[in-house]
Design a protein around this motif. Structure first.
Motif: not given
Lengths: 186, 273
Positions: A54-55, A77-80, A85-95, A174-186
């Motif tokens: 497990k990760y 957040v489920d991080i596998g 995982g806990l993501l606090h509002v203050s850790e979001y890129p914007r207020r 992602g180090q947890n084994g989840r891979v994000w693939i983003n291409g033009k066809g998606c």
């Protein structure tokens, strides 16, 4: 590195020198033994690279997570991994306002986050305060075993850049084994 | 099943084994896709399947321990595993076997690496022919290794018994049912005993001898467990063109960032509207 890889099982002797202790090993009676079922990797330190497992979150890991719950000021957040995982509002890129949290990031949405801190109680704090981190709204996410992540990246990133070049996609592992693939066809 | 006339004739047991011989064992690793680790063992006529899940979140929550992982072990006999249909579900015996098996495995697992999580082991006996708890422990120990759970070593288990006044290793059904004693033993590869039970009677001298025999049996079983694990990946590794790389490098993702930077601004703006 071309000699045959040695497979070990838990309890196998890997070295007489406990000073070379790396991951996946433990010291008993002044010798080094494997604690995992995997392959021996001998450099300055002797490590046992697991074949499965497990990760476990560590600081500064970039992972792909799914929002499980929105609480008063945190996204859970489920991080596998066995730990959420806990993501606090203050850790979001914007207020953002507390009551607008789910409008920005709702349950079931995928996020690219970094592990900010892991305490001994395994409370995992996440952050999105980095340019490369974001909410994932396009592309697709593929799951692989976390123990295979180093192989997907390859030595010095050789494997991943080959795949990126050939597929013309942006790929984030992602180090947890989840891979994000983003291409033009998606 | 009736009691045989004699269990040992000319030093040979009713199934053709010598007194200190174990039954043939075959082990298959990784038989279940959905489990984190699994193992199927045929030990003589015993057929046992073990599955390991975890480390994972503990449910119910109150069972979790703040500093270590908890180990849960469920031993279950299928209703069709014995001659007379067994009433399904947990009973007094299976609760006991679960408890002692868990305690046989717990000392070798590095539970302190996974605080607040649980490691769940399920052992299903599909066909029983005496000594299922020892087979269950052997299967579970291989399945734990397969799940990538850090351990100090494998655990091997074996039973000794007494029939016709003579000590025999690894009892089979007839010997267990009509024998004079049955003593299962589990040990780590360093020789520490993690399970020792006995029913029937042995003299102190016989007991000493029995422990020695069981330890010999465990050593032989350990070799079989070890081979099963090694063989599983050996073929893959040998045919592999590129040796397995282990990276020192950190996030390669950095370059992705650059590619997506322009896009990020736009997506963020859209979102805020």
């Amino acid at each position: 590195m071309s000699e045959k890889q040695r497979i070990v099982i838990p309890g196998d002797l890997v070295s007489r020198d406990p000073a070379r202790r790396g991951d996946g090993t433990y010291v008993r009676d002044g010798s080094l033994y494997a604690s995992l079922y995997g392959l021996v990797n001998e450099r300055e330190k002797i490590r046992v690279v697991p074949l499965s497992g497990k990760y476990v979150p560590t600081r500064r890991d970039v992972v792909v997570g799914f929002v499980k719950e929105v609480t008063f000021s945190n996204w859970i957040v489920d991080i596998g991994s066995p730990y959420e995982g806990l993501l606090h509002v203050s850790e979001y890129p914007r207020r953002i306002e507390l009551d607008e949290m789910s409008a920005h990031l709702g349950i079931g949405e995928a996020v690219l986050v970094e592990v900010k801190e892991v305490d001994p109680m395994m409370k995992v704090e996440l952050t999105m305060r980095d340019r490369r981190l974001r909410v994932i709204r396009s592309g697709r996410i593929v799951e692989i075993s976390p123990s295979k992540v180093p192989r997907l990246i390859g030595h010095g990133g050789s494997m991943i850049s080959l795949i990126k070049g050939a597929s013309d996609c942006s790929i984030v592992v992602g180090q947890n084994g989840r891979v994000w693939i983003n291409g033009k066809g998606c | 099943m009736t009691k045989p006339e004699s269990f040992i004739t000319n030093g040979i047991r009713i199934d053709g084994r010598k007194p200190e011989e174990i039954r043939p064992i075959t082990i298959e690793v990784g038989v279940l896709d959905r489990a984190d680790g699994s193992c199927y063992i045929e030990h003589g006529l015993n057929k046992v399947l073990a599955a390991v899940y975890g480390p994972r979140e503990v449910h119910p929550r109150h069972m979790q321990k703040p500093t270590t992982a908890i180990v849960r072990f469920r031993y279950n006999m299928a209703s069709f595993s014995v001659e007379e249909r067994k009433r399904p579900g947990p009973d007094r015996r299976s609760v006991e076997v679960s408890k002692v098996s868990r305690e046989a495995l717990e000392p070798v697992i590095f539970t302190e690496y996974f605080p607040k999580s649980s490691i769940d082991v399920f052992v299903e006996v599909l066909q029983a022919d005496a000594g299922t708890r020892t087979v269950g422990i052997n299967a579970a120990s291989v399945a734990l290794a397969d799940a990538g759970i850090p351990m100090r070593g494998l655990v091997s288990a074996c039973a000794v018994g007494k029939v016709d006044g003579e000590l025999v290793l690894d009892l089979m059904k007839e010997e267990d049912n009509y024998g004079e004693a049955d003593m299962p033993l589990a040990m780590t590869q360093t020789g520490e005993i993690t399970l020792l039970q006995m029913d029937g009677n042995l003299t102190p001298e016989e007991f000493e001898k029995a422990i020695e025999m069981a330890q010999e049996g465990c050593k032989r079983i350990y070799e079989i467990q070890r081979n099963a694990l090694i063989e599983r990946y050996k073929r893959d590794i040998e045919t592999e063109e590129e040796p397995l790389e282990t990276p020192e490098e950190e996030p390669v993702e950095v370059e992705t960032v650059v590619e997506n930077e322009a896009e990020e601004e736009t997506s963020e703006e859209v979102e805020s509207e």
